[in-house]
Design a protein around this motif. Structure first.
Motif, mmCIF file in Angstrom:
data_model
loop_
_atom_site.group_PDB
_atom_site.id
_atom_site.type_symbol
_atom_site.label_atom_id
_atom_site.label_comp_id
_atom_site.label_asym_id
_atom_site.label_seq_id
_atom_site.Cartn_x
_atom_site.Cartn_y
_atom_site.Cartn_z
ATOM 1 N N LYS A 1 34.558 20.010 -50.342
ATOM 2 C CA LYS A 1 35.827 20.368 -49.974
ATOM 3 C C LYS A 1 36.963 19.418 -50.636
ATOM 4 O O LYS A 1 37.941 20.463 -50.554
ATOM 5 N N PRO B 1 42.868 19.572 -51.182
ATOM 6 C CA PRO B 1 41.324 20.906 -50.774
ATOM 7 C C PRO B 1 41.372 21.312 -52.115
ATOM 8 O O PRO B 1 42.220 21.525 -52.636
ATOM 9 N N ASP C 1 29.169 11.826 -45.828
ATOM 10 C CA ASP C 1 30.168 12.411 -45.035
ATOM 11 C C ASP C 1 31.139 12.889 -46.213
ATOM 12 O O ASP C 1 31.390 12.079 -46.487
ATOM 13 N N ASP C 2 31.148 14.374 -46.247
ATOM 14 C CA ASP C 2 32.196 14.921 -47.667
ATOM 15 C C ASP C 2 34.114 13.981 -46.874
ATOM 16 O O ASP C 2 34.999 14.426 -47.376
ATOM 17 N N ASN C 3 34.126 13.803 -45.372
ATOM 18 C CA ASN C 3 35.343 13.320 -45.439
ATOM 19 C C ASN C 3 35.522 12.264 -45.858
ATOM 20 O O ASN C 3 36.684 11.428 -45.298
ATOM 21 N N GLU D 1 38.763 8.140 -44.055
ATOM 22 C CA GLU D 1 38.637 9.457 -43.093
ATOM 23 C C GLU D 1 39.543 10.500 -43.369
ATOM 24 O O GLU D 1 40.936 10.144 -42.862
ATOM 25 N N PRO E 1 41.478 14.465 -43.217
ATOM 26 C CA PRO E 1 41.268 14.847 -41.946
ATOM 27 C C PRO E 1 40.201 16.082 -42.563
ATOM 28 O O PRO E 1 40.131 16.466 -43.832
ATOM 29 N N ASP E 2 39.784 16.967 -41.863
ATOM 30 C CA ASP E 2 39.562 18.229 -42.809
ATOM 31 C C ASP E 2 40.284 19.140 -43.477
ATOM 32 O O ASP E 2 39.483 19.526 -44.155
ATOM 33 N N GLU E 3 41.484 19.785 -42.570
ATOM 34 C CA GLU E 3 41.622 20.589 -43.916
ATOM 35 C C GLU E 3 42.506 20.044 -45.203
ATOM 36 O O GLU E 3 43.088 20.381 -45.975
#
Length: 391
Positions: free
Chosen positions: A40, A58, A88-90, A105, A107-109
């Motif tokens: 990611k 990203p 866990d890629d985050n 952690e 965030p996904d974006e």
């Protein structure tokens, strides 16, 4: 002539506009990779006023990076090492001159609106800077840290507790777990190589490592082998291959050159290849681990050469590679100019079909055991996934 499907592996850097540019890469002299990548994100240790920080982007956000781009910036002093959680890629861990390890952690974006200063977990116990961290390969949320206080801790990140404490004879340089995480190899400033039991912290084997003054590194390979890089007394860079059950004498020992940059080894267990990236020089050598006359050996394959010296590197997990172009590895190279350059390594094939022989099942992102199971004494092989099914 020895037969190998990897005799012709070629590295070719992506165009500048496909890479990351204008990054304020750290000016620290600590011998670390300063870069970590996963499917990611790419993370790079940066310069920061009043503390330590690193940048997370990203994979898709390539191009010129704004100078005021938000950072992960919670340490009170320089960040020395960063490592993405394999399950866990985050989640990413960072260690620092401020004697702490923090787990964050993302965030996904992956695009931060402002500096991220609140970590998920702070791991405190070291009394001097923490120069090296590595995640357990199969147990969820288990992290090893090595500090300049001559202590190694194995943490349960979920509870923020140091479950295992190991005092070393000298400053630890580099640690590497074996594939199921039951043991780890360690190189130290005392010029020794050790193999430890991950559950008890006891030394299982020890032997002489490289006798040069500069830092040595190690990686645990398959089949009970340990690969190290370092320096001779005459400052020749060299590598060695050891049997985990007998470190008294290397199985293979080979000089490489006389350049003075520390060599960082990266390992691909799927195809048993090792990539050697020399800090400060401009080459990446790669080798295949095999057998000669029934004994383990190291076979030179090729060298990627460029004109720009490398400040740091990140090694992409296999599950993120472009298998349609026969890409078997991707290394991210940091330049002193602020460029983070992606270098895919491919095996040329005439067919446009998926080349199944290049891609055996690889390590996935699902942990095999929990932290509680690991600290109770359980071991487990990594859970593999089929690359074919992910196409």
């Amino acid at each position: 002539m020895r037969n190998s499907k990897f005799r012709h592996v070629f590295g070719k850097a992506l165009r500048r506009e496909q890479c990351y540019d204008n990054i304020r890469i750290t000016r620290s002299s600590w011998d670390a990779a300063y870069c970590a990548v996963n499917p990611k994100f790419v993370a790079v240790v940066t310069e920061a006023a009043g503390g330590g920080a690193f940048l997370v982007l990203p994979l898709s956000k390539v191009g010129r990076i704004e100078r005021d781009c938000p950072l992960v910036a919670g340490h009170r002093d320089s960040v020395l090492d960063i490592a993405w959680c394999p399950h866990d890629d985050n989640l990413i861990a960072s260690s620092s001159e401020d004697c702490t390890i923090k787990v964050w952690e993302i965030p996904d974006e992956g695009i931060l609106k402002e500096n991220l200063t609140e970590s998920m977990v702070d791991l405190e116990g070291h009394t001097k800077r923490v120069g090296h961290i590595v995640w357990h390969p199969t147990a969820q949320h288990v992290l090893l840290s090595a500090g300049c206080d001559n202590f190694i801790y194995i943490w349960d990140v979920g509870t923020g507790t140091a479950m295992i404490e190991i005092q070393t004879n000298d400053q630890p340089y580099c640690a590497s777990f074996n594939l199921d995480g039951s043991k780890f190899a360690l190189t130290c400033k005392d010029k020794k190589l050790y193999v430890y039991d991950s559950h008890t912290g006891k030394v299982l084997q020890e032997g002489d490592s490289h006798n040069g003054a500069k830092q040595s590194r190690c990686i645990y390979l398959k089949n009970g082998l340990v690969f190290t890089t370092g320096f001779s007394k005459r400052s020749d860079r060299r590598y060695t291959l050891h049997d985990e059950n007998d470190l008294s004498k290397p199985l293979v020992e080979q000089d490489i050159d006389k350049t003075n940059g520390v060599i960082f080894p990266f390992y691909d267990p799927d195809v048993n290849m090792v990539y050697l990236c020399g800090k400060g020089d401009s080459s990446i050598r790669y080798y295949e681990i095999g057998e000669l006359n029934g004994k383990p050996n190291v076979f030179y394959l090729e060298m990627y050469q460029s004109k720009d010296p490398q400040k740091g590197f990140g090694f992409m997990p296999k599950r993120a590679l472009n298998v349609n172009s026969c890409e078997i590895a991707r290394i991210y190279k940091l330049h002193n100019s602020g460029l983070c350059e992606a270098i895919p390594f491919t095996v040329p094939r005439k067919s446009d079909l998926f080349q199944e022989d290049l891609y055996p099942d690889t390590v996935g992102d699902t942990p095999a055991i929990t932290a509680e199971e690991f600290f109770s004494g359980k071991n487990a092989e990594p859970l593999l996934v089929s690359i074919v099914e992910r196409l």
